[in-house]
Scaffold this active site. Structure first.
Site, PDB file in Angstrom:
ATOM      1  CE  LYS A  25       9.930 140.294  33.582  1.00  0.00           C
ATOM      2  NZ  LYS A  25       9.879 139.140  34.495  1.00  0.00           N
ATOM      3  NE  ARG A  38      11.103 141.847  37.544  1.00  0.00           N
ATOM      4  CZ  ARG A  38      10.525 142.931  37.035  1.00  0.00           C
ATOM      5  NH1 ARG A  38      11.176 144.087  37.005  1.00  0.00           N
ATOM      6  NH2 ARG A  38       9.310 142.850  36.538  1.00  0.00           N
ATOM      7  N   GLY A  60       4.534 134.727  33.438  1.00  0.00           N
ATOM      8  CA  GLY A  60       4.308 133.853  34.591  1.00  0.00           C
ATOM      9  C   GLY A  60       4.838 132.437  34.443  1.00  0.00           C
ATOM     10  CG  MET A 106      10.718 130.909  32.658  1.00  0.00           C
ATOM     11  SD  MET A 106      12.052 131.538  31.651  1.00  0.00           S
ATOM     12  CE  MET A 106      11.387 133.079  31.083  1.00  0.00           C
ATOM     13  NE  ARG A 137       3.721 141.730  29.598  1.00  0.00           N
ATOM     14  CZ  ARG A 137       3.797 140.848  30.594  1.00  0.00           C
ATOM     15  NH1 ARG A 137       4.875 140.119  30.755  1.00  0.00           N
ATOM     16  NH2 ARG A 137       2.799 140.679  31.425  1.00  0.00           N
ATOM     17  CG  HIS A 162     -16.843 118.845  -0.833  1.00  0.00           C
ATOM     18  ND1 HIS A 162     -18.088 119.092  -0.300  1.00  0.00           N
ATOM     19  CD2 HIS A 162     -16.880 119.271  -2.110  1.00  0.00           C
ATOM     20  CE1 HIS A 162     -18.850 119.644  -1.232  1.00  0.00           C
ATOM     21  NE2 HIS A 162     -18.144 119.767  -2.349  1.00  0.00           N
ATOM     22  CB  SER A 198      -5.601 131.536 -12.964  1.00  0.00           C
ATOM     23  OG  SER A 198      -5.971 131.545 -11.605  1.00  0.00           O
ATOM     24  CB  CYS A 217      -7.921 130.937  -8.606  1.00  0.00           C
ATOM     25  SG  CYS A 217      -7.644 129.519  -9.670  1.00  0.00           S
ATOM     26  CE1 TYR A 270      -6.583 136.368 -10.339  1.00  0.00           C
ATOM     27  CE2 TYR A 270      -5.559 137.455 -12.212  1.00  0.00           C
ATOM     28  CZ  TYR A 270      -6.299 136.406 -11.685  1.00  0.00           C
ATOM     29  OH  TYR A 270      -6.732 135.392 -12.492  1.00  0.00           O
TER      30      TYR A 270
HETATM   31  P1  ADP Z   1       6.664 137.882  35.796  1.00  0.00           P
HETATM   32  O1  ADP Z   1       7.440 137.836  34.561  1.00  0.00           O
HETATM   33  O2  ADP Z   1       6.103 136.568  36.212  1.00  0.00           O
HETATM   34  O3  ADP Z   1       5.647 139.001  35.781  1.00  0.00           O
HETATM   35  P2  ADP Z   1       8.314 139.637  37.351  1.00  0.00           P
HETATM   36  O4  ADP Z   1       9.772 139.506  37.303  1.00  0.00           O
HETATM   37  O5  ADP Z   1       7.744 140.706  36.502  1.00  0.00           O
HETATM   38  O6  ADP Z   1       7.681 138.233  36.971  1.00  0.00           O
HETATM   39  O7  ADP Z   1       7.933 139.826  38.866  1.00  0.00           O
HETATM   40  C1  ADP Z   1       6.792 139.384  39.536  1.00  0.00           C
HETATM   41  C2  ADP Z   1       6.160 140.529  40.322  1.00  0.00           C
HETATM   42  O8  ADP Z   1       7.106 141.110  41.219  1.00  0.00           O
HETATM   43  C3  ADP Z   1       5.702 141.656  39.429  1.00  0.00           C
HETATM   44  O9  ADP Z   1       4.464 142.139  39.883  1.00  0.00           O
HETATM   45  C4  ADP Z   1       6.769 142.696  39.591  1.00  0.00           C
HETATM   46  O10 ADP Z   1       6.276 143.968  39.345  1.00  0.00           O
HETATM   47  C5  ADP Z   1       7.222 142.498  41.010  1.00  0.00           C
HETATM   48  N1  ADP Z   1       8.612 142.918  41.150  1.00  0.00           N
HETATM   49  C6  ADP Z   1       9.663 142.446  40.460  1.00  0.00           C
HETATM   50  N2  ADP Z   1      10.803 143.078  40.783  1.00  0.00           N
HETATM   51  C7  ADP Z   1      10.465 143.995  41.720  1.00  0.00           C
HETATM   52  C8  ADP Z   1      11.200 144.986  42.428  1.00  0.00           C
HETATM   53  N3  ADP Z   1      12.506 145.181  42.223  1.00  0.00           N
HETATM   54  N4  ADP Z   1      10.538 145.752  43.314  1.00  0.00           N
HETATM   55  C9  ADP Z   1       9.205 145.573  43.490  1.00  0.00           C
HETATM   56  N5  ADP Z   1       8.462 144.667  42.861  1.00  0.00           N
HETATM   57  C10 ADP Z   1       9.077 143.885  41.973  1.00  0.00           C
HETATM   58 MG    MG Z   2       6.031 140.812  35.172  1.00  0.00          MG
END
Ligand code: ADP
Ligand code: MG
Ligand code: MG
Length: 891
Positions: free
Chosen positions: A30, A100, A109, A111, A356, A472, A781, A847, A867
């Site tokens: 990220k 984040r 989702g 962490m 990503r 088998h 082989s 083979c 091969y």
């Molecule tokens: P995850 O990895 O679980 O997706 P994120 O860090 O991407 O967690 O954040 C969770 C949600 O919060 C995402 O929808 C993201 O777009 C939103 N978000 C994160 N940072 C900001 C920010 N600076 N302003 C607005 N929305 C944010």
């Molecule tokens: Mg995210």
């Protein structure tokens, strides 16, 4: 003096960044991609990323942050403030941030993230004044308290939800947006009281304390149970750690010109080149994740397709949408892959929050790779390299409709992919019989043996209650392209009563069941399927792959049907034709048994003569189907006892059918019985001691070559292969018999034959003595199934009992019968080196089952094999894997 402080904090924003996409290890996916997006001047809210090194330090110091971090963060906050035009803690211009998580590999989702940080009783008033929107400011504050209390203070967010719901019920509100600033103020009062009561301390008003608390909590979330479980499942090392990104908040919840959403640059399930996404109007990111409201389709096209009348972003905010579309195109081009993007629109202005590589279906992966290469975004090499060969399997077999309802009776191993429904039968002969009458059958056995092969062929799928991935049943089913579930131990088969009991149900012969060999499920009744539909993209990608490949790809095929499949899937010859399989057919096994029971050479010859025409006919067909491509025919390999009955009833039946006494048959069975048949009189040892078998088989091959050759203008080039060779002398003896027969046939027919005699290399001794053996062998082989068994001293039919536990205990990290073991590989490498020292241009193949395993194929490329040969259905997988291996070796 050199600066001793490591760089721990990387700023981004305003069209520049300290880090870049190359820094995933430090910044997490990220953070690295936010930096990269800033660099290419997309509109990314400014921020900074604290590196994964700090995560390590945090855990080393017993979950506390190093003091040296603080001044670095302060400096980065200043930079951020300058770009954002607001200051952290400034009452008039408060800067709000998100904190984040983000690891090197995406862990969606798993962490934690805290949004809207930077609010207290004073800054919330500043925010209200700045935005002129008290309702928004207090809504944001309550969101923050709730999230912070949950993530940082560890309070159950359900408690907060209860307060909100009770409040709404009491005041007669239905939806959150109906609440006004005063309402949120009251709720915030209740929230704070809850925190004070549950946490024993007031909600922190000190913004630094909030920030450090959130950063610590996000680092801490690396070790939450969810994240740990996810890493186990996806083989992500525990010591990578997460980075933490602190970023300026932008607000998708500022009215009807604000929104937040997710977009894929192409359709991730079909691969279609059109934006595909969802959004929520007037919402924050967390609302999308929480799934409280149903999101709306992003594009007009999607809106028309799902027809629920919800307005698309394209229609509602055309300008922001156009900018989003342009950003998507830029990102896809820049990262040269399908992107999965988070965005927010604040009062009409677009912000990019994450990008990503997008997860996609196999079908989409194929289409996207071909399209992107044709659009010039990636090269053909990259398109070929981008596809996971193991996943191609899914395209070649029918699959269960993911939306279908089903009653799963039991789970076993996903031994051979694809799904099939049919009437359950418990006996191979019965399967053949029922198929002949037009039934579609699933063969259920406790385990299978070579006698069941015809029945397996007649069935559309096979399930066993015992045995592993290389039992088998599994090996044969994969070879035939039949779906197979192996070792479904929770199902109980009663062969006598012809029932299968599982999951509280009793299935009788003729009842309909479905098996899914891709997931290992046994399901009651019929389930709707999706047929494989090989798009033109498949052919295109395969053609590109073939262009990059060095090694040939052949197939292991014993029957004309297998050979046809092999050709259809693009095999360039047969690398292994196991002749003994030809003798299990009903009309031949009698002659076969007579041959085995013969106590003199003469009677043995007579029985073999009966088998000759059938064997010759098999070869003619194979040669014709393969139309001049090489066909490797392995001489008779298994121990003879496999062809004799073992149970009392069967012995009586066979004796009767053959017109011999039960006692005589039993005596012969006893004579042939061995303690370790797989290490006994089989392969070369059997051929040396029963040379009449060699004579018959060689004659069948040569006569077939001449007969098929007439049609094929002499292009037939059989390769006769001697199994289980340990010494040069064994090979010489068998080879001499073959040559004698060749000369005889040439003389009889007045023609000359072109053929080669080679050796299976499947014993450690043969690898070590490869130099000597290569003096006589015209090709090699590697039979890696037996080579694995003999290197480990491990019977693959018995390994299933403990390999699971071995994997759990970390003794092995993969099944050595599926992916080549390093020691077996080393023996092969020794064999190749020593053999080529004698015969530099020696053709060497593989083979065993491993020949279709992508990881093994990479190794085969490395040691210079000519091969690989695998089951017909794995040929496309092998073609792709071999191309990737060749591309890799050029790097
Ligand atoms: P995850 O990895 O679980 O997706 P994120 O860090 O991407 O967690 O954040 C969770 C949600 O919060 C995402 O929808 C993201 O777009 C939103 N978000 C994160 N940072 C900001 C920010 N600076 N302003 C607005 N929305 C944010
Ligand atoms: Mg995210
Ligand atoms: Mg073998």
């Amino acid at each position: 003096m050199a600066d001793q402080t490591p760089k721990w904090v990387y700023s981004f924003g305003g069209g520049a960044a300290d880090g870049s996409a190359a820094d995933k290890d430090r910044l997490g996916g990220k953070g690295a991609h936010l930096a990269e997006m800033s660099r290419i001047e997309l509109n990314v809210p400014a921020g900074f990323t604290i590196s994964t090194d700090v995560c390590a330090a945090y855990y080393e110091q017993g979950r506390s942050l190093p003091e040296e971090l603080k001044p670095m963060v302060d400096e980065a906050l200043e930079k951020m403030a300058a770009i954002a035009g607001a200051h952290f803690g400034d009452v008039e211009h408060p800067l709000l941030v998100s904190v984040r998580s983000g690891a090197r590999a995406s862990m969606p989702g798993m962490m934690d993230t805290v949004l809207n940080l930077g609010l207290n009783d004073k800054t919330v008033e500043g925010l209200a004044r700045r935005t002129g929107d008290r309702r928004f400011a207090y809504d944001t504050y309550r969101r923050f308290i709730q999230m912070y209390a949950d993530v940082v203070l560890g309070l159950d967010h359900g408690l907060f939800e209860d307060i909100l719901e009770n409040y709404k019920a009491l005041k007669g509100f239905e939806l959150d947006p109906q609440l006004q600033a005063e309402n949120w103020v009251e709720i915030i009062g209740a929230y704070k009281a809850l925190v004070a009561k549950e946490f024993g301390m007031p909600f922190p008003q000190d913004l630094r304390e909030q920030l450090w608390g959130a950063i610590s909590a996000v680092f801490g979330s690396w070790q939450n149970a969810r994240a740990i479980a996810y890493r186990r499942l996806h083989d992500i090392p525990d010591d990578w750690g997460t980075a933490v990104t602190v970023q300026t908040m932008v607000f998708g919840n500022k009215g009807d010109q604000s929104a937040t959403g997710v977009v894929f640059t192409r359709n991730p399930s079909t691969g279609e080149n059109a934006l595909f996404g969802e959004y929520l109007l007037n919402a924050q990111g967390e609302d999308v994740v929480a799934g409280l409201r149903t999101p709306q389709p992003l594009t007009e096209k999607q809106s028309a397709a799902n027809g629920n009348g919800k307005a698309s972003l394209e229609a509602l905010m055309p300008e922001a949408f156009a900018e989003l579309k342009a950003s998507c195109a830029a990102l896809e081009k820049h990262f040269r892959d399908l992107q999965d993007i988070e965005f927010t629109i604040e009062e009409g202005k677009l912000f990019m929050l994450q990008t990503r590589s997008g997860k996609r279906s196999t079908q989409a992966a194929l289409k996207i790779a071909v399209d992107m290469a044709e659009e010039g975004i990636i090269s053909k090499q990259e398109a070929v390299a981008s596809l996971d060969p193991a996943r191609l399997d899914q395209l070649l077999h029918p699959t269960l409709d993911p939306n279908a309802e089903m009653t799963v009776l039991a789970k076993g191993l996903p031994a051979s992919p694809g799904a099939a429904s049919g009437e359950i039968v418990f006996d191979a002969d019965e399967a053949v019989h029922m198929k002949a009458q037009g039934h579609t059958v699933i063969l259920a056995r406790i385990e299978t043996s070579p006698e069941d092969v015809q029945g397996m062929h007649a069935a559309v799928g096979v399930i066993t209650t015992r045995g592993g991935m290389t039992s088998h049943a599994a090996v044969v089913a994969r070879g035939m392209g039949r779906p197979c579930v192996a070792g479904a131990a929770a199902a109980h088969i009663d062969l006598e009563r012809e029932t299968l009991e599982a999951g509280g149900a009793v299935m009788h012969k003729g009842d309909i069941v479905t098996i899914d060999g891709s997931s290992g499920k046994l399901i009651k009744g019929r389930v709707t399927m999706r047929q494989p539909d090989l798009s033109p993209d498949f052919a295109t990608l395969m053609e590109w792959a073939d262009g990059f490949r060095r090694m040939d790809v052949r197939a292991n095929a014993d029957t004309p049907a297998d050979a046809r499949h092999a050709r259809d899937f693009g095999a360039e010859g047969i690398g292994l034709c196991r002749t003994e399989h030809m003798f299990f057919q009903e009309n031949r096994i009698v002659a076969m048994r007579e041959m085995i029971l013969a106590e003199t050479k003469e009677s043995r010859r007579a029985a073999l003569a009966e088998l000759l025409p059938a064997q010759r006919q098999d070869f003619i067909e194979l040669f014709e189907i393969m139309a001049g491509q090489p066909v490797t025919i392995r001489l008779f390999d298994p121990p003879l006892h496999e062809f004799l009955p073992s149970e009392e009833d069967a012995i009586v039946d066979v004796a009767e059918a053959m017109g011999v006494g039960v006692a005589q048959l039993k005596r012969r069975i006893a004579v042939l019985s061995e303690f370790n048949p797989m290490l006994g009189q089989r392969g070369a040892r059997l051929l040396v001691t029963y040379p009449e078998i060699v004579d018959m088989q060689a004659r069948a091959v040569f006569e077939a070559a001449i007969e098929a050759g007439a049609e094929l203008h002499d292009r037939v080039r059989p390769e006769i292969m001697v199994p289980l060779v340990a010494t040069k002398r064994e090979l010489d003896i068998v080879k001499e018999r073959i040559l004698v027969t060749a000369r005889a046939v040439e003389e009889e027919r007045g023609t000359s034959l072109a053929f080669q005699v080679g050796s299976m290399v499947e014993l450690p001794r043969a690898c070590l003595m490869a130099g000597e053996i290569a003096e006589s062998a015209e090709f090699f082989s590697f039979g890696t199934n037996d080579l694995t068994q003999t290197t480990f001293g491990l019977s693959r039919d018995d390994a299933g009992r403990f390999l699971g536990e071995y994997a759990d205990k970390g003794i092995i990290n993969h099944d050595p019968f599926m992916t080549l073991d390093a020691a077996v590989g080393e023996l092969m490498e020794i064999g190749v080196t020593r053999a080529r020292a004698v015969r530099p241009d020696l053709k060497i193949g593989i083979c065993g089952e491993h020949g279709g395993d992508p990881q093994t194929i990479v190794f085969c490329e490395k040691i210079g094999l000519s091969y690989v040969s695998c089951s017909p259905y794995r040929v496309p997988v092998a073609r792709l894997a071999a191309a990737q291996a060749a591309l890799k070796s050029q790097l």
